[in-house]
Design a protein around this motif. Structure first.
Motif, PDB file in Angstrom:
ATOM      1  N   GLN A  49       0.779  -1.113  -0.035  1.00  0.00           N
ATOM      2  CA  GLN A  49       0.070   0.055   0.085  1.00  0.00           C
ATOM      3  C   GLN A  49       0.807   1.322  -0.151  1.00  0.00           C
ATOM      4  O   GLN A  49       1.998   1.319   0.524  1.00  0.00           O
ATOM      5  N   GLN A  50       0.455   2.398  -0.587  1.00  0.00           N
ATOM      6  CA  GLN A  50       1.105   3.523  -0.702  1.00  0.00           C
ATOM      7  C   GLN A  50       1.325   4.195   0.566  1.00  0.00           C
ATOM      8  O   GLN A  50       2.133   5.230   0.767  1.00  0.00           O
ATOM      9  N   GLU A  51       0.506   3.958   1.439  1.00  0.00           N
ATOM     10  CA  GLU A  51       0.271   4.566   3.010  1.00  0.00           C
ATOM     11  C   GLU A  51       1.104   3.746   3.926  1.00  0.00           C
ATOM     12  O   GLU A  51       0.764   3.742   5.095  1.00  0.00           O
ATOM     13  N   CYS A  52       2.069   3.091   3.395  1.00  0.00           N
ATOM     14  CA  CYS A  52       3.010   2.322   4.103  1.00  0.00           C
ATOM     15  C   CYS A  52       4.692   2.757   4.013  1.00  0.00           C
ATOM     16  O   CYS A  52       4.910   3.111   2.838  1.00  0.00           O
ATOM     17  N   THR A  76      12.798  -4.818   8.671  1.00  0.00           N
ATOM     18  CA  THR A  76      12.406  -5.602   9.816  1.00  0.00           C
ATOM     19  C   THR A  76      10.982  -5.271  10.268  1.00  0.00           C
ATOM     20  O   THR A  76      10.589  -5.880  11.127  1.00  0.00           O
ATOM     21  N   GLY A  77      10.294  -4.370   9.602  1.00  0.00           N
ATOM     22  CA  GLY A  77       8.946  -4.006  10.067  1.00  0.00           C
ATOM     23  C   GLY A  77       8.356  -3.155   9.048  1.00  0.00           C
ATOM     24  O   GLY A  77       8.690  -2.705   7.951  1.00  0.00           O
ATOM     25  N   THR A  78       7.052  -3.156   9.304  1.00  0.00           N
ATOM     26  CA  THR A  78       6.220  -1.966   8.385  1.00  0.00           C
ATOM     27  C   THR A  78       5.422  -1.193   9.091  1.00  0.00           C
ATOM     28  O   THR A  78       4.599  -1.662  10.030  1.00  0.00           O
ATOM     29  N   VAL A  79       5.091   0.197   8.760  1.00  0.00           N
ATOM     30  CA  VAL A  79       4.374   1.173   9.319  1.00  0.00           C
ATOM     31  C   VAL A  79       3.020   1.418   8.389  1.00  0.00           C
ATOM     32  O   VAL A  79       3.645   2.125   7.310  1.00  0.00           O
ATOM     33  N   CYS A  80       2.081   1.328   8.641  1.00  0.00           N
ATOM     34  CA  CYS A  80       0.954   1.560   7.929  1.00  0.00           C
ATOM     35  C   CYS A  80       0.005   2.692   8.123  1.00  0.00           C
ATOM     36  O   CYS A  80      -0.338   2.570   9.614  1.00  0.00           O
ATOM     37  N   GLY A  81      -0.753   3.450   7.666  1.00  0.00           N
ATOM     38  CA  GLY A  81      -1.685   4.445   7.743  1.00  0.00           C
ATOM     39  C   GLY A  81      -1.081   5.670   8.180  1.00  0.00           C
ATOM     40  O   GLY A  81       0.037   6.077   8.687  1.00  0.00           O
ATOM     41  N   ALA A  93       2.425   9.370  10.774  1.00  0.00           N
ATOM     42  CA  ALA A  93       2.578  11.146  11.146  1.00  0.00           C
ATOM     43  C   ALA A  93       3.014  11.139  12.738  1.00  0.00           C
ATOM     44  O   ALA A  93       3.627  11.839  13.076  1.00  0.00           O
ATOM     45  N   SER A  94       2.912   9.853  13.476  1.00  0.00           N
ATOM     46  CA  SER A  94       3.391   9.733  14.932  1.00  0.00           C
ATOM     47  C   SER A  94       4.728   9.334  14.976  1.00  0.00           C
ATOM     48  O   SER A  94       5.304   9.618  16.096  1.00  0.00           O
ATOM     49  N   LEU A  95       5.330   8.908  14.051  1.00  0.00           N
ATOM     50  CA  LEU A  95       6.995   8.562  14.129  1.00  0.00           C
ATOM     51  C   LEU A  95       7.565   9.804  14.185  1.00  0.00           C
ATOM     52  O   LEU A  95       7.501  10.780  13.798  1.00  0.00           O
TER      53      LEU A  95
END
Length: 278
Positions: free
Chosen positions: A114-117, A129-134, A139-141
């Motif tokens: 997904q483009q939002e990942c 090692t991981g994926t953040v989506c949404g 934005a919280s990173l």
């Protein structure tokens, strides 16, 4: 006199870590265990020539950081400072070289993500090692501002004028010397180009000679030395196969977009243009 030269090499060698990202070929030679030679003058901070150890004292064995490896023996993984080089073993059948296991990262082939990942990495990982989506999660990173670019927590970056590979972390304070966020780039020269170095081939770079080489150029039957001017008055010489060049000399190669010359002995080095029209 010998004591003075030794002290110079010791002090200057310790400073090379800071110059690896600023001086052509400094990082290349450092990885091979070479030492900067004293300069005839102090007009530049960058070394003009290096003294390298005998990288291949035995043609029937592989060598990594001065340690010999017999045919089919493996380099202990904890000695390899490159997370993408795994299970590397010596092979001498066609000349000394290391064969490593192929590392295929899922994100390289996953075109449906997904483009939002965003993929996230750890400092000593080759693949994500991981994926953040949404949008909200991303934005919280935490963010890191480096060389005019913004990186999210977990994203890798290589700061300009350094020979470092870093990961943006929540604790990063802007220092490239923090071992929890940055590590020295290791090109795996002796691992991936053992046979080319053994044959006195020349490393090929794109743009400048501060990054890792993309390939090695070996001499051919048509290679010829074009004598030039040694404007730096450097006495050290370069080797290219069985040829010997002085600083300022060039050597012809079959690749038209590649220029090879003796710039910083003892290796001939090559720069490949992005376009032959440049």
């Amino acid at each position: 006199m010998k004591t003075s030269i030794y002290l110079f090499m010791l002090i200057f060698g310790s400073a090379l870590g800071d110059l690896a990202g600023e001086c052509d070929l400094a990082g290349y030679y450092m990885e091979l265990g070479c030492t900067a030679l004293p300069k005839a003058n102090n007009t530049t901070i960058c070394p003009e020539a290096f003294l390298c150890p005998d990288l291949h004292p035995n043609p029937n064995m592989c060598f990594y950081r001065g340690t010999p490896y017999a045919d089919r023996s493996m380099i202990p993984q904890n000695l390899i400072n490159n997370p993408c080089s795994q299970a590397c073993s010596c092979s001498v059948t066609a000349g000394p070289q290391f064969d490593c296991a192929a590392v295929d990262c899922v994100e390289t082939f996953d075109s449906d993500m997904q483009q939002e990942c965003i993929n996230t990495y750890e400092l000593d990982s080759c693949c994500s090692t991981g994926t953040v989506c949404g949008k909200d999660a991303i934005a919280s990173l935490k963010t890191c501002e480096v060389d005019g670019q913004t990186y999210k927590e977990g994203q890798p970056f290589e700061p300009a004028n350094t020979r470092k590979s870093c990961i943006c972390t929540a604790q990063w304070n802007g220092s490239y010397d923090d071992p929890s966020s940055c590590r020295d780039i290791n090109c795996g020269l002796e691992i991936h180009y053992q046979d080319k170095i053994f044959e006195n081939c020349a490393p090929v770079f794109i743009g400048n000679m501060k990054s890792c080489p993309i390939a090695f150029q070996c001499p051919t039957d048509t290679s010829k030395v074009i004598r030039g001017l040694n404007l730096k008055s450097v006495n050290a010489q370069c080797s290219f196969g069985n040829m010997t060049l002085s600083v300022g000399d060039e050597v012809t190669v079959d690749e038209k977009c590649t220029k090879c010359s003796c710039d910083k002995p003892p290796f001939v080095s090559c720069v490949r243009k992005n376009s032959c029209d440049e």
